[in-house]
Motif scaffolding. Structure first.
Motif, PDB file in Angstrom:
ATOM      1  N   GLN A 162       0.829  -1.201   0.000  1.00 29.64           N
ATOM      2  CA  GLN A 162       0.000   0.000   0.000  1.00 29.64           C
ATOM      3  C   GLN A 162       0.868   1.257   0.000  1.00 29.64           C
ATOM      4  O   GLN A 162       0.566   2.235  -0.665  1.00 29.64           O
ATOM      5  CB  GLN A 162      -0.948   0.004   1.208  1.00 29.64           C
ATOM      6  N   ARG A 163       1.948   1.216   0.754  1.00 28.31           N
ATOM      7  CA  ARG A 163       2.858   2.371   0.801  1.00 28.31           C
ATOM      8  C   ARG A 163       3.513   2.601  -0.555  1.00 28.31           C
ATOM      9  O   ARG A 163       3.640   3.739  -1.004  1.00 28.31           O
ATOM     10  CB  ARG A 163       3.919   2.149   1.891  1.00 28.31           C
ATOM     11  N   VAL A 164       3.903   1.538  -1.219  1.00 25.07           N
ATOM     12  CA  VAL A 164       4.507   1.660  -2.544  1.00 25.07           C
ATOM     13  C   VAL A 164       3.507   2.278  -3.523  1.00 25.07           C
ATOM     14  O   VAL A 164       3.860   3.163  -4.314  1.00 25.07           O
ATOM     15  CB  VAL A 164       5.013   0.287  -3.056  1.00 25.07           C
ATOM     16  N   ILE A 165       2.264   1.837  -3.467  1.00 23.37           N
ATOM     17  CA  ILE A 165       1.228   2.400  -4.346  1.00 23.37           C
ATOM     18  C   ILE A 165       1.046   3.891  -4.066  1.00 23.37           C
ATOM     19  O   ILE A 165       0.965   4.700  -5.000  1.00 23.37           O
ATOM     20  CB  ILE A 165      -0.100   1.633  -4.173  1.00 23.37           C
ATOM     21  N   GLN A 166       1.013   4.270  -2.789  1.00 29.34           N
ATOM     22  CA  GLN A 166       0.866   5.683  -2.430  1.00 29.34           C
ATOM     23  C   GLN A 166       2.038   6.508  -2.952  1.00 29.34           C
ATOM     24  O   GLN A 166       1.847   7.594  -3.515  1.00 29.34           O
ATOM     25  CB  GLN A 166       0.765   5.841  -0.913  1.00 29.34           C
ATOM     26  N   LEU A 167       3.245   6.001  -2.766  1.00 27.96           N
ATOM     27  CA  LEU A 167       4.428   6.723  -3.245  1.00 27.96           C
ATOM     28  C   LEU A 167       4.435   6.839  -4.763  1.00 27.96           C
ATOM     29  O   LEU A 167       4.781   7.888  -5.315  1.00 27.96           O
ATOM     30  CB  LEU A 167       5.705   6.037  -2.747  1.00 27.96           C
ATOM     31  N   TRP A 168       4.052   5.762  -5.433  1.00 26.58           N
ATOM     32  CA  TRP A 168       4.018   5.795  -6.896  1.00 26.58           C
ATOM     33  C   TRP A 168       2.993   6.815  -7.390  1.00 26.58           C
ATOM     34  O   TRP A 168       3.252   7.548  -8.336  1.00 26.58           O
ATOM     35  CB  TRP A 168       3.726   4.413  -7.463  1.00 26.58           C
ATOM     36  N   ASP A 169       1.851   6.908  -6.730  1.00 24.82           N
ATOM     37  CA  ASP A 169       0.847   7.911  -7.091  1.00 24.82           C
ATOM     38  C   ASP A 169       1.415   9.321  -6.941  1.00 24.82           C
ATOM     39  O   ASP A 169       1.182  10.187  -7.788  1.00 24.82           O
ATOM     40  CB  ASP A 169      -0.412   7.759  -6.233  1.00 24.82           C
ATOM     41  N   ARG A 170       2.175   9.541  -5.868  1.00 24.38           N
ATOM     42  CA  ARG A 170       2.805  10.855  -5.662  1.00 24.38           C
ATOM     43  C   ARG A 170       3.835  11.143  -6.740  1.00 24.38           C
ATOM     44  O   ARG A 170       3.927  12.271  -7.234  1.00 24.38           O
ATOM     45  CB  ARG A 170       3.444  10.921  -4.288  1.00 24.38           C
ATOM     46  N   VAL A 171       4.624  10.148  -7.100  1.00 28.46           N
ATOM     47  CA  VAL A 171       5.634  10.328  -8.147  1.00 28.46           C
ATOM     48  C   VAL A 171       4.947  10.679  -9.463  1.00 28.46           C
ATOM     49  O   VAL A 171       5.359  11.612 -10.160  1.00 28.46           O
ATOM     50  CB  VAL A 171       6.499   9.054  -8.307  1.00 28.46           C
ATOM     51  N   GLN A 172       3.903   9.955  -9.800  1.00 27.68           N
ATOM     52  CA  GLN A 172       3.201  10.211 -11.060  1.00 27.68           C
ATOM     53  C   GLN A 172       2.578  11.602 -11.103  1.00 27.68           C
ATOM     54  O   GLN A 172       2.494  12.205 -12.169  1.00 27.68           O
ATOM     55  CB  GLN A 172       2.125   9.146 -11.296  1.00 27.68           C
ATOM     56  N   ALA A 173       2.168  12.103  -9.960  1.00 26.64           N
ATOM     57  CA  ALA A 173       1.574  13.441  -9.912  1.00 26.64           C
ATOM     58  C   ALA A 173       2.625  14.533 -10.091  1.00 26.64           C
ATOM     59  O   ALA A 173       2.306  15.632 -10.534  1.00 26.64           O
ATOM     60  CB  ALA A 173       0.837  13.639  -8.587  1.00 26.64           C
ATOM     61  N   ARG A 174       3.866  14.224  -9.773  1.00 29.28           N
ATOM     62  CA  ARG A 174       4.934  15.234  -9.806  1.00 29.28           C
ATOM     63  C   ARG A 174       5.791  15.218 -11.061  1.00 29.28           C
ATOM     64  O   ARG A 174       6.492  16.187 -11.344  1.00 29.28           O
ATOM     65  CB  ARG A 174       5.877  15.034  -8.617  1.00 29.28           C
ATOM     66  N   THR A 175       5.792  14.137 -11.789  1.00 23.74           N
ATOM     67  CA  THR A 175       6.745  14.010 -12.892  1.00 23.74           C
ATOM     68  C   THR A 175       6.195  13.109 -13.991  1.00 23.74           C
ATOM     69  O   THR A 175       5.179  12.442 -13.802  1.00 23.74           O
ATOM     70  CB  THR A 175       8.086  13.451 -12.361  1.00 23.74           C
ATOM     71  N   THR A 176       6.888  13.075 -15.101  1.00 19.32           N
ATOM     72  CA  THR A 176       6.515  12.150 -16.177  1.00 19.32           C
ATOM     73  C   THR A 176       7.296  10.854 -15.998  1.00 19.32           C
ATOM     74  O   THR A 176       8.292  10.806 -15.264  1.00 19.32           O
ATOM     75  CB  THR A 176       6.855  12.744 -17.553  1.00 19.32           C
ATOM     76  N   LYS A 177       6.864   9.821 -16.683  1.00 17.30           N
ATOM     77  CA  LYS A 177       7.577   8.541 -16.608  1.00 17.30           C
ATOM     78  C   LYS A 177       9.007   8.697 -17.114  1.00 17.30           C
ATOM     79  O   LYS A 177       9.937   8.109 -16.562  1.00 17.30           O
ATOM     80  CB  LYS A 177       6.839   7.475 -17.417  1.00 17.30           C
ATOM     81  N   LEU A 178       9.195   9.498 -18.150  1.00 11.56           N
ATOM     82  CA  LEU A 178      10.522   9.698 -18.721  1.00 11.56           C
ATOM     83  C   LEU A 178      11.439  10.392 -17.716  1.00 11.56           C
ATOM     84  O   LEU A 178      12.574   9.965 -17.503  1.00 11.56           O
ATOM     85  CB  LEU A 178      10.435  10.514 -20.012  1.00 11.56           C
ATOM     86  N   GLN A 179      10.940  11.434 -17.060  1.00  9.32           N
ATOM     87  CA  GLN A 179      11.748  12.132 -16.067  1.00  9.32           C
ATOM     88  C   GLN A 179      12.076  11.217 -14.883  1.00  9.32           C
ATOM     89  O   GLN A 179      13.207  11.194 -14.406  1.00  9.32           O
ATOM     90  CB  GLN A 179      11.002  13.368 -15.549  1.00  9.32           C
ATOM     91  N   PHE A 180      11.083  10.479 -14.430  1.00 10.74           N
ATOM     92  CA  PHE A 180      11.302   9.566 -13.307  1.00 10.74           C
ATOM     93  C   PHE A 180      12.320   8.496 -13.684  1.00 10.74           C
ATOM     94  O   PHE A 180      13.247   8.202 -12.925  1.00 10.74           O
ATOM     95  CB  PHE A 180       9.993   8.919 -12.875  1.00 10.74           C
TER      96      PHE A 180
END
Length: 138
Positions: free
Chosen positions: A88-106
């Motif tokens: 669940q924590r990984v899913i939450q963090l991934w959602d935050r990453v996706q909101a802040r950046t693009t897949k290419l930047q990440f």
């Protein structure tokens, strides 16, 4: 899987624990529930008693198998609960990453971090848990 693991690594507590950890993670995928263990325990005991034979199956053997089974199941479900929490924590963090950046930047930032050879990345590859200073910002 669990029964063969318990028998195969009998007397090797560290190996049994390691294998139960892997089984616990796999059982998250199977959607196993605690209430399933009592049914499986009855199946196990009945099968073992039949295999050994009524004349040779003792209460002491049954108790030993019950203790082994229940202790192992308790460890397995502890691992499952931890895996679900971390998932669940990984899913939450991934959602935050996706909101802040693009897949290419990440991907680019992750690649750079992995190739940098930092102490943190190196410790991960060695299986050591370390605290990242950036974790304090959250």
């Amino acid at each position: 899987d669990m029964l063969s693991t318990l028998v195969s690594f009998h007397g090797e507590a560290a190996r049994v624990e390691e294998q139960i950890n892997w089984l616990g993670i796999r059982h998250v995928h199977y959607a196993a529930k605690r209430q399933h263990t009592s049914v499986m325990q009855e199946v196990l005991l009945t099968t073992l008693a039949r295999a050994v034979g009524a004349d040779d199956w003792t209460e002491e053997m049954e108790k030993a198998w019950i203790d082994l089974w229940q202790n192992s199941c308790n460890k397995l479900f502890t691992v499952m609960e931890q895996a679900e929490q971390h998932g669940q924590r990984v899913i939450q963090l991934w959602d935050r990453v996706q909101a802040r950046t693009t897949k290419l930047q990440f991907g680019s930032a992750l690649r750079k971090a992995l190739l940098s050879g930092t102490e943190w990345v190196q410790s991960l590859s060695l299986g050591k848990q370390t605290h990242k200073p950036e974790d304090d910002d959250e």
